[in-house]
Design an enzyme around this catalytic site. Sequence first.
Site, PDB file in Angstrom:
ATOM      1  N   SER A  44      -3.544  -3.420  -0.586  1.00  0.00           N
ATOM      2  CA  SER A  44      -2.497  -4.095   0.068  1.00  0.00           C
ATOM      3  C   SER A  44      -2.726  -5.339   0.314  1.00  0.00           C
ATOM      4  O   SER A  44      -3.813  -5.601   0.708  1.00  0.00           O
ATOM      5  CB  SER A  44      -2.051  -3.181   1.235  1.00  0.00           C
ATOM      6  OG  SER A  44      -1.024  -3.974   2.147  1.00  0.00           O
ATOM      7  N   CYS A  97       2.797   7.266  21.279  1.00  0.00           N
ATOM      8  CA  CYS A  97       3.401   7.772  22.353  1.00  0.00           C
ATOM      9  C   CYS A  97       4.869   8.254  21.812  1.00  0.00           C
ATOM     10  O   CYS A  97       5.606   7.206  21.397  1.00  0.00           O
ATOM     11  CB  CYS A  97       3.639   6.673  23.462  1.00  0.00           C
ATOM     12  SG  CYS A  97       4.573   7.651  24.998  1.00  0.00           S
ATOM     13  N   HIS A 152      -1.361  -7.743   2.785  1.00  0.00           N
ATOM     14  CA  HIS A 152      -1.514  -8.123   4.188  1.00  0.00           C
ATOM     15  C   HIS A 152      -2.945  -7.621   5.000  1.00  0.00           C
ATOM     16  O   HIS A 152      -2.779  -7.722   6.100  1.00  0.00           O
ATOM     17  CB  HIS A 152      -0.342  -7.875   4.940  1.00  0.00           C
ATOM     18  CG  HIS A 152      -0.007  -6.503   5.330  1.00  0.00           C
ATOM     19  ND1 HIS A 152      -0.428  -5.804   6.369  1.00  0.00           N
ATOM     20  CD2 HIS A 152       0.255  -5.328   4.524  1.00  0.00           C
ATOM     21  CE1 HIS A 152       0.141  -4.718   6.603  1.00  0.00           C
ATOM     22  NE2 HIS A 152       0.494  -4.234   5.336  1.00  0.00           N
ATOM     23  N   GLY A 154       0.860  -1.286  -0.068  1.00  0.00           N
ATOM     24  CA  GLY A 154      -0.081   0.024   0.141  1.00  0.00           C
ATOM     25  C   GLY A 154       0.887   1.247   0.013  1.00  0.00           C
ATOM     26  O   GLY A 154       0.469   2.063  -0.706  1.00  0.00           O
ATOM     27  N   THR A 155       1.985   1.404   0.871  1.00  0.00           N
ATOM     28  CA  THR A 155       2.837   2.498   0.858  1.00  0.00           C
ATOM     29  C   THR A 155       3.319   2.750  -0.516  1.00  0.00           C
ATOM     30  O   THR A 155       3.184   4.117  -0.875  1.00  0.00           O
ATOM     31  CB  THR A 155       4.018   2.276   1.679  1.00  0.00           C
ATOM     32  OG1 THR A 155       3.191   1.977   3.078  1.00  0.00           O
ATOM     33  CG2 THR A 155       4.888   3.323   1.880  1.00  0.00           C
ATOM     34  N   ASN A 177      -8.625   3.933   8.087  1.00  0.00           N
ATOM     35  CA  ASN A 177      -8.196   2.813   8.756  1.00  0.00           C
ATOM     36  C   ASN A 177      -8.095   2.954  10.136  1.00  0.00           C
ATOM     37  O   ASN A 177      -8.152   1.836  11.184  1.00  0.00           O
ATOM     38  CB  ASN A 177      -6.593   2.588   8.719  1.00  0.00           C
ATOM     39  CG  ASN A 177      -5.783   4.113   8.637  1.00  0.00           C
ATOM     40  OD1 ASN A 177      -6.264   4.784   7.666  1.00  0.00           O
ATOM     41  ND2 ASN A 177      -4.765   4.040   9.476  1.00  0.00           N
ATOM     42  N   THR A 236      12.630  -7.518 -10.420  1.00  0.00           N
ATOM     43  CA  THR A 236      12.084  -8.835 -10.662  1.00  0.00           C
ATOM     44  C   THR A 236      10.756  -9.125  -9.651  1.00  0.00           C
ATOM     45  O   THR A 236      10.913  -8.677  -8.531  1.00  0.00           O
ATOM     46  CB  THR A 236      13.310  -9.845 -10.246  1.00  0.00           C
ATOM     47  OG1 THR A 236      14.138  -9.497 -10.981  1.00  0.00           O
ATOM     48  CG2 THR A 236      12.550 -11.441 -10.381  1.00  0.00           C
ATOM     49  N   GLN A 249      -7.924  -0.137   3.072  1.00  0.00           N
ATOM     50  CA  GLN A 249      -9.019  -0.475   4.117  1.00  0.00           C
ATOM     51  C   GLN A 249     -10.437  -0.948   3.561  1.00  0.00           C
ATOM     52  O   GLN A 249     -11.188  -1.693   4.334  1.00  0.00           O
ATOM     53  CB  GLN A 249      -9.208   0.326   5.263  1.00  0.00           C
ATOM     54  CG  GLN A 249      -8.018   0.376   5.914  1.00  0.00           C
ATOM     55  CD  GLN A 249      -7.597  -0.779   6.842  1.00  0.00           C
ATOM     56  OE1 GLN A 249      -8.264  -1.445   7.405  1.00  0.00           O
ATOM     57  NE2 GLN A 249      -6.136  -0.573   7.086  1.00  0.00           N
TER      58      GLN A 249
HETATM   59  C1  LIG Z   1      -1.840  -0.425   5.871  1.00  0.00           C
HETATM   60  C2  LIG Z   1      -2.146   0.838   5.166  1.00  0.00           C
HETATM   61  C3  LIG Z   1      -1.372   1.439   4.349  1.00  0.00           C
HETATM   62  C4  LIG Z   1       0.114   0.775   3.847  1.00  0.00           C
HETATM   63  O1  LIG Z   1      -0.072  -0.328   3.287  1.00  0.00           O
HETATM   64  P1  LIG Z   1       1.401  -1.292   3.417  1.00  0.00           P
HETATM   65  O2  LIG Z   1       1.070  -2.569   2.590  1.00  0.00           O
HETATM   66  O3  LIG Z   1       1.660  -1.923   4.881  1.00  0.00           O
HETATM   67  O4  LIG Z   1       2.577  -0.598   2.943  1.00  0.00           O
HETATM   68  C5  LIG Z   1      -1.767   2.243   3.210  1.00  0.00           C
HETATM   69  N1  LIG Z   1      -3.164   2.655   3.577  1.00  0.00           N
HETATM   70  C6  LIG Z   1      -3.894   2.491   4.587  1.00  0.00           C
HETATM   71  C7  LIG Z   1      -5.284   2.968   4.479  1.00  0.00           C
HETATM   72  C8  LIG Z   1      -3.541   1.441   5.185  1.00  0.00           C
HETATM   73  O5  LIG Z   1      -4.516   0.916   6.238  1.00  0.00           O
END
Ligand SMILES: *Cc1c(COP(=O)(O)O)cnc(C)c1O
Length: 389
Positions: free
Chosen positions: A199, A327, A201, A71-72, A151, A237, A179
């Site tokens: 994403s 924190c 995961h 996602g990042t 999120n 790759t 999300q």
């Molecule tokens: C987790 C998340 C990301 C980042 O995704 P990654 O695969 O962990 O880099 C981006 N946007 C939202 C809304 C997320 O919850």
Amino acid sequence: MKQVYLDNNSTTPLDERVLNARLPFMKEKFGNASSLHSFGREAKAGIETAREKVAALIGAEPSEIYFTSGGTESDNIALKSVAYQHQNKRHHLIASAIEHHAVLESVKFLAKNGFKADYLNCDREGLISAAELKSKLTDDTSVVSIMHANNEIGTIQNITQLSEITHEKGALFHTDAVQSAGKIEVDIKKLKIDLLSMSGHKIYGPKGVGVLYIAKGQRIVPLFHGGHHEKGRRAGTENVAGIVGFAAALELAEKMRPEEHTRLSNLADFFIGQIQSKISNVHFNGPRDNDKRIPSTVNLSFQAVEGESIILSLDMNGIGVASGSACTSGSLESSHVLMAMNIPPELAQGSIRFSLGRFTTKEDLEYTISVLPEIIERLRAMSPLYAKK
Ligand SMILES: *Cc1c(COP(=O)(O)O)cnc(C)c1O
């Protein structure tokens, strides 16, 4: 000790069925998808089948699906690659104030490097206003980024409307659907967006793999340079097993979606109801209506206690949750999402995000409900903020 995982918005456990789809590509089908021999062709076939599956599941064409490292990366490409592509004509970007840091930090980077940026506020439920978007869009805007579902609080935006407004000014629209994918309908044609991030995961798939949808005809400046992978837009790759796993995860999530949505809505209602009846001064953050948010996201503020303390106490009971505050260097910093919603700091600091998922059972929630009231009572008894009766 019983273990209960209620942090599914941070990451999800890999579903066994996704693991099984991946395994052949981690063992015998190890080829490099760029190689011309049978080993390579086998890997290439795995990727292209995955691309077709993902495209069909979101109403796109296979040529519009790009695999990334998550996602990042998808968010980074959507902002930076589009901004640089159009920098000769347009220099302005818009993002909502409640975006994930992957979007916010990308915009911040661009703002430090010659671009202009504007942020959109939200209302008390986390909803972005179409009128505000309209007022901030200019002929200089290249891209608008507003997430499909948040999120922290789960709020679902009216993406179609926001995207249509954006297009009237000739700008592109990106949505972070990390999300929402697999939880509510994600259909490119209905959303009318130009770019969309997902994403692996977050949908019971592997970490380190994601998707960026880029509408046909859109050109971008790549962030990674190298080989001709992903049509030269994302060199490197390919993570073949990850890509196959992503497609299997999205396919499974879509198949299970109608039943899971109802099951998780009911579980969330049960959980919220029980907590509010057993603990006083609990504030629900976000839209309470399950159709206006991702129902598995339950964000609650416990007045006069710090989120971090609740997390640690729940952790000692085997329960994993997240807080809305982070924190940093000893001082509690409230979540940027809750602050944008104008939640008072003392409530924002006591916020906990319970995110339910595919493997959450009613027993998990009953166990959490059985330990939480005592924890809150103990923490409040020690809190100087809590008016003692
Ligand atoms: C987790 C998340 C990301 C980042 O995704 P990654 O695969 O962990 O880099 C981006 N946007 C939202 C809304 C997320 O919850």
